[in-house]
Scaffold this motif. Sequence first.
Motif, mmCIF file in Angstrom:
data_model
loop_
_atom_site.group_PDB
_atom_site.id
_atom_site.type_symbol
_atom_site.label_atom_id
_atom_site.label_comp_id
_atom_site.label_asym_id
_atom_site.label_seq_id
_atom_site.Cartn_x
_atom_site.Cartn_y
_atom_site.Cartn_z
ATOM 1 N N UNK A 19 8.405 23.113 107.882
ATOM 2 C CA UNK A 19 8.842 22.827 106.525
ATOM 3 C C UNK A 19 9.024 21.330 106.346
ATOM 4 N N UNK A 20 8.722 20.859 105.142
ATOM 5 C CA UNK A 20 8.947 19.463 104.804
ATOM 6 C C UNK A 20 9.454 19.410 103.374
ATOM 7 N N UNK A 21 10.381 18.495 103.096
ATOM 8 C CA UNK A 21 10.956 18.358 101.761
ATOM 9 C C UNK A 21 10.801 16.913 101.299
ATOM 10 N N UNK A 22 10.474 16.721 100.018
ATOM 11 C CA UNK A 22 10.406 15.364 99.472
ATOM 12 C C UNK A 22 11.716 15.039 98.752
ATOM 13 N N UNK A 23 11.802 13.858 98.160
ATOM 14 C CA UNK A 23 13.068 13.451 97.537
ATOM 15 C C UNK A 23 13.380 14.219 96.257
ATOM 16 N N UNK A 24 12.425 14.976 95.727
ATOM 17 C CA UNK A 24 12.659 15.799 94.538
ATOM 18 C C UNK A 24 13.087 17.226 94.903
ATOM 19 N N UNK A 25 13.240 17.495 96.192
ATOM 20 C CA UNK A 25 13.646 18.825 96.627
ATOM 21 C C UNK A 25 12.512 19.830 96.673
ATOM 22 N N UNK A 26 11.264 19.356 96.561
ATOM 23 C CA UNK A 26 10.103 20.240 96.687
ATOM 24 C C UNK A 26 9.837 20.456 98.172
ATOM 25 N N UNK A 27 9.596 21.701 98.542
ATOM 26 C CA UNK A 27 9.434 22.067 99.950
ATOM 27 C C UNK A 27 8.044 22.663 100.155
#
Length: 167
Positions: free
Chosen positions: A1-9
Motif C-alpha cells: 500500500x502507498x498513500x499520497x498527501x491527499x489520502x489517496x491509497x
Amino acid sequence: LFVNTHGQVVGFSTDAEDTRHGFVWRKGVFTTIDAPGAGPGGTKAIGINDRGQIVGAYRDEDQRIHGFLLRKGVFTTIDAPGAEGGVTVAQGINNAGTIVGFYVTADNTSHGFVRRKGVYTTIDVPDSLWTEVYSINAKGEIVGAYEDAQGIHGFLGKPARKQQRTN
C-alpha cells in the motif's frame, strides 16, 4: 500500500481465481485497476503521486512482468531497456512524473532505474549483487535496497549537484 498527501491509497488484492487486481481508494471509494494486456497474474498498483498518477506492474499472458503508468485514465507500459529477464516493475513516482523501480536482466540480476522524461538511468550500488529502487521524493532523492557480500542493505541516493563550468 502507498498513500499520497491527499489520502489517496493504492494497492492490490487477489480474487478467488488468484488473479491480482490493483486498486485506488479515493474519498472512501475503491476503483479497480486492471492493466490492458494483463493475464491471469493480474495487476499491482504500487505508487501514487499527488497528481493522482499511478505506477505499478502487471503480468501478461506470456508471464512477462511490465511496469505501467496510469495517467488521466491512460495506461502506458514501461519496459526498461535491458530487461531481457522479462521483468520491469515501476515502484514509485514523484510529482514531477519521475518514475523509479527495477528491472531484471537475462542473468536474473535486478537493477534499479530512474525514468525521467522518458530517459532511463540504471542504478547499481557499487559492488552490489543486485539493486532495486523503491521510492522517489520531490527533491529527486531515491531509496531502495541492495545486496553485497555482507548482506542486504537499504540506501538513500541523493541527486548529483549540477557542476558549474569554471573559466
